[in-house]
Design an enzyme around this catalytic site. Structure first.
Site, short mmCIF file in Angstrom:
data_model
loop_
_atom_site.label_atom_id
_atom_site.label_comp_id
_atom_site.label_asym_id
_atom_site.label_seq_id
_atom_site.Cartn_x
_atom_site.Cartn_y
_atom_site.Cartn_z
CD GLU A 1 -2.45 -1.04 2.84
OE1 GLU A 1 -3.54 -2.22 2.64
OE2 GLU A 1 -2.27 -0.40 3.36
CD GLU B 1 6.69 -13.04 -2.63
OE1 GLU B 1 7.52 -11.81 -3.29
OE2 GLU B 1 6.69 -13.21 -1.60
#
Length: 384
Positions: A130, A247
């Site tokens: 964000e 990841e």
């Protein structure tokens, strides 16, 4: 210089690697220049990748996947990085988001989403970052509030990979804003004709210019409660932490492949380039610099090889994955910088792959958790 095959490779995986390399070189590399100019790949690339079996290679066949293992994912990630094809993030789509669904989703969710991800009908993205929260996921402000049988999702996200084409987005949101990390949940949002959902601008980046990276906005978006991943609220932070080693290892795999490409490009260039009446490779500084780069790349490959083995047998831990991620991305940038210098002025020209690598590689030290966060993870494991 030939690099020995990893210990986890076998004859079948070698054939898969060869075919994957040919597919990237033949089907995707020719379009990269166009994609860089428009700052995104064409939507059709996902359908093409699905038809070629490049999507969801490690998903069970019952869900439309390739039935492979992490080894297959690592090969696809390596060959995509080597080819410098950044127009679609298969890592995010297949190797990360699909595994969130496989590991935490209900049987209904798996049947609903995974087959369409394998064909490219659904394009996946993970909406974590964000404007005011990057690596610190506990601080996200996006909320998912219950209202009858739905969640009302409100907030904004930025730096979202696959953001332009994604129509299945895993949104990291607070279902309990007062509970810190224990209030974080993962809510799957299907965006087709969804009121209140909108995409912002495509973000103009330093590198990886062909990869669509966008802002996303959720203005009181109503999502069925059945789209909560894991059925129980407040599990999102734990789910993310459990999948992060995968990841980060994939980022390390890509860094190793890019180092190899940078060295190979530079070796060929210095053999052909004439300076002061002799090939550039004949100069001692050139040879020493390439020797240093080769040593670093070899050490990185051996370390990542071991990490892949540990991922395959289920023993890769958060700390070791963090080591692999930060060190290989750091060394990748260092090796590329040395290789660019050996190209001289041509190394600064974008028509040469080494210049694009220089810009493309830099984000590796930031995404997947910044390298500073990686060191903090390692330090905490030392004092635990």
């Amino acid at each position: 210089m030939d690099t020995p095959q990893p210990r986890w490779m076998d004859a079948d995986l070698t054939l898969f690697q060869d075919s994957t390399r040919r597919l990237f070189d033949r089907e995707f590399v020719p379009d990269e220049e166009k994609w860089r100019k428009q700052q995104h790949a064409d939507r059709e690339v996902w359908h093409k990748a699905g038809r070629m079996g490049l999507l969801c290679v490690s998903m069970p066949e019952v869900y439309g996947g390739g039935g492979g293992s992490f080894a297959h994912e690592a090969i696809v990630a390596s060959e995509q990085a080597r080819a410098m094809v950044y127009g679609f993030s298969n890592n995010v789509h297949s190797a990360i988001l699909a595994h969130y669904i496989l590991n935490y989703g209900t049987e209904s969710q798996k049947q609903r989403w995974l087959p369409k991800m394998a064909t490219g009908e659904l394009v996946g993205a993970i909406a974590m970052s964000e404007p005011g929260a990057g690596s610190d996921l506990k601080s996200v402000r996006t909320t998912a509030v219950k209202d009858g049988g739905v969640y009302v999702v409100s907030g904004s996200k930025t730096f979202i990979t696959n953001g332009l084409h994604a129509n299945l987005i895993c949104v990291v949101a607070k279902t309990d804003p007062q509970a810190g990390a224990r209030g974080v949940s993962l809510v799957m949002v299907e965006t087709q004709d969804l009121p209140g959902f909108r995409r912002g601008r495509l973000l103009e980046k330093l590198g990886q210019k062909s990869l669509d990276t966008a802002e996303l906005f959720f203005d009181s978006v109503r999502v069925p409660q059945a789209n909560l991943l894991g059925e129980v609220e407040g599990k999102g932070f734990t789910q993310l932490m459990q999948q992060l080693p995968r990841e980060r290892l994939l980022i390390a795999v890509g860094a190793v492949a890019t180092m190899r490409r940078a060295i190979d490009e530079t070796l060929a260039y210095t053999q052909a380039r004439q300076v002061f009446g002799q090939p550039l490779i004949d100069m001692q500084n050139t040879r020493f610099k390439l020797a240093e780069c080769e040593t670093v790349a070899t050490i990185a490959a051996r370390f990542v090889d071991d990490c892949v083995n540990r991922q395959l047998d289920g023993t890769l831990d958060l700390s070791t994955a963090a080591m692999a991620k930060w060190w290989t991305t750091q060394m990748n940038c260092q090796v590329i910088d040395e290789c660019l210098q050996l190209h001289g002025g041509y190394g600064y020209m974008l028509e040469y792959p080494i210049a694009r690598m220089y810009a493309d590689a830099r984000v590796g030290k930031i995404y997947g958790g910044s390298n500073e966060i990686m060191k903090e993870i390692i330090a905490r494991s030392m004092t635990a």
